[in-house]
Design a protein around this motif. Structure first.
Motif, short mmCIF file in Angstrom:
data_model
loop_
_atom_site.label_atom_id
_atom_site.label_comp_id
_atom_site.label_asym_id
_atom_site.label_seq_id
_atom_site.Cartn_x
_atom_site.Cartn_y
_atom_site.Cartn_z
N ARG A 35 0.84 -1.20 0.00
CA ARG A 35 0.00 0.00 0.00
C ARG A 35 0.88 1.25 0.00
O ARG A 35 0.63 2.21 -0.74
N ARG A 36 1.92 1.23 0.83
CA ARG A 36 2.83 2.37 0.89
C ARG A 36 3.50 2.61 -0.46
O ARG A 36 3.64 3.75 -0.91
N SER A 37 3.93 1.53 -1.11
CA SER A 37 4.58 1.67 -2.41
C SER A 37 3.63 2.22 -3.46
O SER A 37 4.00 3.10 -4.26
N LEU A 38 2.41 1.71 -3.49
CA LEU A 38 1.41 2.21 -4.44
C LEU A 38 1.12 3.68 -4.20
O LEU A 38 1.05 4.49 -5.14
N GLU A 39 0.97 4.05 -2.95
CA GLU A 39 0.67 5.44 -2.61
C GLU A 39 1.85 6.35 -2.94
O GLU A 39 1.65 7.53 -3.28
N THR A 40 3.07 5.82 -2.86
CA THR A 40 4.25 6.62 -3.21
C THR A 40 4.22 7.01 -4.69
O THR A 40 4.46 8.17 -5.05
N VAL A 41 3.91 6.04 -5.55
CA VAL A 41 3.83 6.32 -6.99
C VAL A 41 2.71 7.32 -7.27
O VAL A 41 2.89 8.29 -8.03
N ILE A 42 1.56 7.10 -6.66
CA ILE A 42 0.42 8.01 -6.86
C ILE A 42 0.76 9.42 -6.40
O ILE A 42 0.45 10.41 -7.08
N HIS A 43 1.42 9.52 -5.26
CA HIS A 43 1.77 10.83 -4.70
C HIS A 43 2.72 11.59 -5.62
O HIS A 43 2.55 12.80 -5.85
N GLU A 44 3.73 10.90 -6.15
CA GLU A 44 4.69 11.57 -7.03
C GLU A 44 4.00 12.11 -8.28
O GLU A 44 4.31 13.22 -8.75
N LEU A 45 3.08 11.35 -8.83
CA LEU A 45 2.38 11.79 -10.04
C LEU A 45 1.37 12.89 -9.75
O LEU A 45 1.12 13.75 -10.60
N LYS A 46 0.79 12.86 -8.57
CA LYS A 46 -0.21 13.87 -8.22
C LYS A 46 0.39 15.27 -8.21
O LYS A 46 -0.30 16.26 -8.46
N ARG A 47 1.69 15.36 -7.98
CA ARG A 47 2.36 16.66 -8.03
C ARG A 47 2.22 17.31 -9.41
O ARG A 47 2.32 18.53 -9.55
N GLN A 49 -0.49 16.68 -11.45
CA GLN A 49 -1.89 16.49 -11.84
C GLN A 49 -2.05 15.28 -12.76
O GLN A 49 -2.77 15.32 -13.76
N ALA A 50 -1.35 14.22 -12.43
CA ALA A 50 -1.37 13.00 -13.23
C ALA A 50 -1.61 11.79 -12.33
O ALA A 50 -1.60 11.90 -11.10
N ALA A 51 -1.81 10.64 -12.95
CA ALA A 51 -2.07 9.41 -12.21
C ALA A 51 -1.51 8.23 -12.99
O ALA A 51 -1.34 8.31 -14.21
N PRO A 52 -1.23 7.12 -12.32
CA PRO A 52 -0.65 5.95 -12.98
C PRO A 52 -1.70 4.97 -13.49
O PRO A 52 -2.90 5.11 -13.21
N THR A 53 -1.22 3.98 -14.21
CA THR A 53 -2.02 2.82 -14.61
C THR A 53 -1.39 1.59 -13.99
O THR A 53 -0.20 1.34 -14.19
N PHE A 54 -2.16 0.82 -13.24
CA PHE A 54 -1.68 -0.42 -12.65
C PHE A 54 -2.43 -1.60 -13.26
O PHE A 54 -3.63 -1.53 -13.49
N PHE A 55 -1.69 -2.68 -13.50
CA PHE A 55 -2.29 -3.93 -13.98
C PHE A 55 -2.15 -4.98 -12.88
O PHE A 55 -1.11 -5.05 -12.21
N ILE A 56 -3.18 -5.81 -12.71
CA ILE A 56 -3.15 -6.78 -11.62
C ILE A 56 -3.82 -8.08 -12.06
O ILE A 56 -4.85 -8.06 -12.75
N PRO A 57 -3.23 -9.24 -11.72
CA PRO A 57 -3.91 -10.51 -12.01
C PRO A 57 -5.24 -10.58 -11.26
O PRO A 57 -5.35 -10.10 -10.12
N ALA A 58 -6.22 -11.19 -11.88
CA ALA A 58 -7.56 -11.22 -11.29
C ALA A 58 -7.58 -11.92 -9.93
O ALA A 58 -8.32 -11.51 -9.03
N VAL A 59 -6.79 -13.00 -9.78
CA VAL A 59 -6.82 -13.71 -8.50
C VAL A 59 -6.27 -12.85 -7.38
O VAL A 59 -6.69 -12.96 -6.22
N ALA A 419 4.33 11.94 -24.96
CA ALA A 419 3.49 11.45 -23.86
C ALA A 419 4.34 10.62 -22.91
O ALA A 419 5.29 9.95 -23.32
N LEU A 420 3.98 10.67 -21.64
CA LEU A 420 4.63 9.86 -20.61
C LEU A 420 3.55 9.22 -19.76
O LEU A 420 2.67 9.91 -19.24
N SER A 421 3.61 7.90 -19.65
CA SER A 421 2.64 7.19 -18.82
C SER A 421 3.40 6.27 -17.87
O SER A 421 4.21 5.44 -18.31
N ILE A 422 3.16 6.43 -16.58
CA ILE A 422 3.77 5.57 -15.57
C ILE A 422 2.81 4.43 -15.29
O ILE A 422 1.70 4.64 -14.80
N SER A 423 3.24 3.23 -15.62
CA SER A 423 2.42 2.06 -15.39
C SER A 423 3.15 1.11 -14.44
O SER A 423 4.34 1.28 -14.18
N GLY A 424 2.44 0.12 -13.95
CA GLY A 424 3.06 -0.83 -13.04
C GLY A 424 2.25 -2.10 -12.94
O GLY A 424 1.01 -2.06 -12.98
#
Length: 445
Positions: A35-47, A49-59, A419-424
């Protein structure tokens, strides 16, 4: 699929052993560290006015729906990363479709909206493209583009071997202008992702300082910026805190360019590229050397002209191009500012040029000097995927180097140069997820 054997083969024995050790330092038995790591990425991009894209396995999503709902509410886009974390290249088409349907079902059950798909290990096949198209995905982001920005001559044989294994795993394309632009295959949009990513730098090349990683990613950003491309960085959230300085350095480099870089999510890139696909030019000669250009496009379109005199207000874009705000305007040019295509050239070439933003007209060989460039490709773009990539790349490079009058739509909206997109990829949230993956992949091989 035996995940342990697969990992040893694609990482090397030492890297695999090292990876097991890092699991316990990067994950916990609860969601807290991730959670801390995810919030770190979100916080850096929020500076910015941007946001990341995360991909996650359904399980994994099914085990952590509340966490991902919180991340989504914070502005992140959530995409599908398979049902389990397995390599689609080892699945036949029916299995790919069945597992993708199961993944969709889980996302729907937890009410998580999605548009895109990224395969584990970027492992796509021709069947994958058909499956994603049939199931209505808006985009996928699996084609890797290699930027050779690391000095490999200083690496030990062991480290170099691990790095080369990752290149073989990702089947990376060489860096070209075309490779760094999204493109349609039928109804499916393919958005490239650039490497080296965090996994290659930290775990394969052992480059682990924020300063070094940030410098490498900034070099990639400059290369992408120079050719008007999209830089899609894959930053696994497990290294979000470790990469905080590197990410901050990259974002600073992106926002320090002469023209703006669009920092955005992948779904926004997909939405824009579909919007842009409908843009067209209508060019009519009014008298000798005088042309009326009418652009059918939205207000977000960026129109560029080169080697012609535009009647009306323009803004300098580059050494050879100017930006025009008007949607209908007159120009003075010795040639029609469009590309000419022979009547025996297949329509696929015309469609490709149109997607790249160029005006195209059918013409004859004897009229070739009346246009910016005359294109005669009766064999089309090629039959194999490799041949098509080479021909598309060469054609774009040839057009971009023209010193003839030409009008075009720039790649990005509202005057952005790149364009720049931060994904994870959220492969796991906890230690339990990581080791459950071994069982899940084996069960759904």
């Amino acid at each position: 699929m035996n995940l342990v054997a697969f990992s040893i083969r694609t990482k090397g024995g030492r890297n695999f052993a090292r990876r097991l050790w890092t699991v316990f330092s990067r994950f916990g038995f609860s969601e807290k560290r991730n959670r801390r790591s995810l919030e770190t990425v979100i916080h850096e991009l929020k500076r910015y006015q941007a946001a990341p894209t995360f991909f996650i396995p359904a399980v994994v999503l099914r085990r952590h729906p509340a966490l991902l709902a919180t991340i989504s509410q914070a502005g992140a886009e959530i995409g599908i990363h398979g049902y389990v974390h397995n390599d689609y290249r080892q699945l036949h088409k029916d299995a790919q479709q069945a597992q993708t349907r199961r993944a969709i079902s889980v996302f729907q059950d937890v009410k998580m909206p999605f548009q895109g798909f990224r395969n584990p290990y970027l492992g796509w096949s021709e069947d994958s493209i058909e499956v994603f198209t049939d199931l209505g995905f808006g985009y996928e982001s699996n084609e890797a583009v290699l930027h050779e920005v690391v000095n490999l001559t200083t690496l030990s044989p062991t480290i170099l071997d691990g790095y080369q294994k990752s290149l073989a795993l990702y089947r990376a394309l060489p860096y070209t202008t075309y490779a760094l632009r999204p493109h349609f295959e039928g109804a499916l949009l393919r958005i490239p992702t650039s490497i080296p990513d965090d996994e290659m730098l930290f775990d394969r090349l052992r480059i682990t300082t924020g300063e070094e990683v940030g410098t490498i990613w900034s070099k990639v950003m400059q290369r992408v910026y120079d050719v008007e491309g999209a830089y899609v960085l894959n930053l696994h959230p497990e290294r979000g805190v470790l990469c905080q300085q590197a990410l901050a350095t990259l974002l600073c480099a992106a926002t320090s360019q002469p023209r703006p870089v669009w920092i955005t999510r992948l779904d926004e890139i997909a939405h824009w590229w579909k919007e842009r696909r409908a843009f067209t030019f209508h060019i009519q000669q009014q008298e000798e050397g005088a042309w009326q250009i009418q652009a059918e496009c939205t207000n977000r379109a960026t129109i560029l002209t080169r080697h012609m005199q535009v009647e009306g207000e323009t803004m300098l874009w580059s050494e050879s191009e100017a930006r025009v705000e008007a949607r209908t305007f007159m120009v003075q040019a010795e040639r029609c500012p469009a590309l000419a295509v022979s009547h025996t050239t297949p329509e696929e070439v015309v469609d490709f040029l149109h997607e790249q933003g160029y005006p195209v007209m059918r013409s004859y060989e004897e009229e070739r000097n009346n246009y910016a460039l005359y294109i005669h490709m009766p064999e089309g773009l090629g039959t194999s995927r490799a041949e098509q990539f080479t021909n598309r790349s060469k054609l774009v490079e040839q057009i971009e180097a023209l010193d003839q009058p030409l009008v075009r739509f720039a790649c990005w909206p509202s005057g952005h140069q790149a364009a720049l997109s931060i994904s994870g990829d959220i492969d796991s949230v906890t230690i339990q997820d990581f080791f459950l993956r071994i069982l899940e992949v084996g069960k759904h091989a």
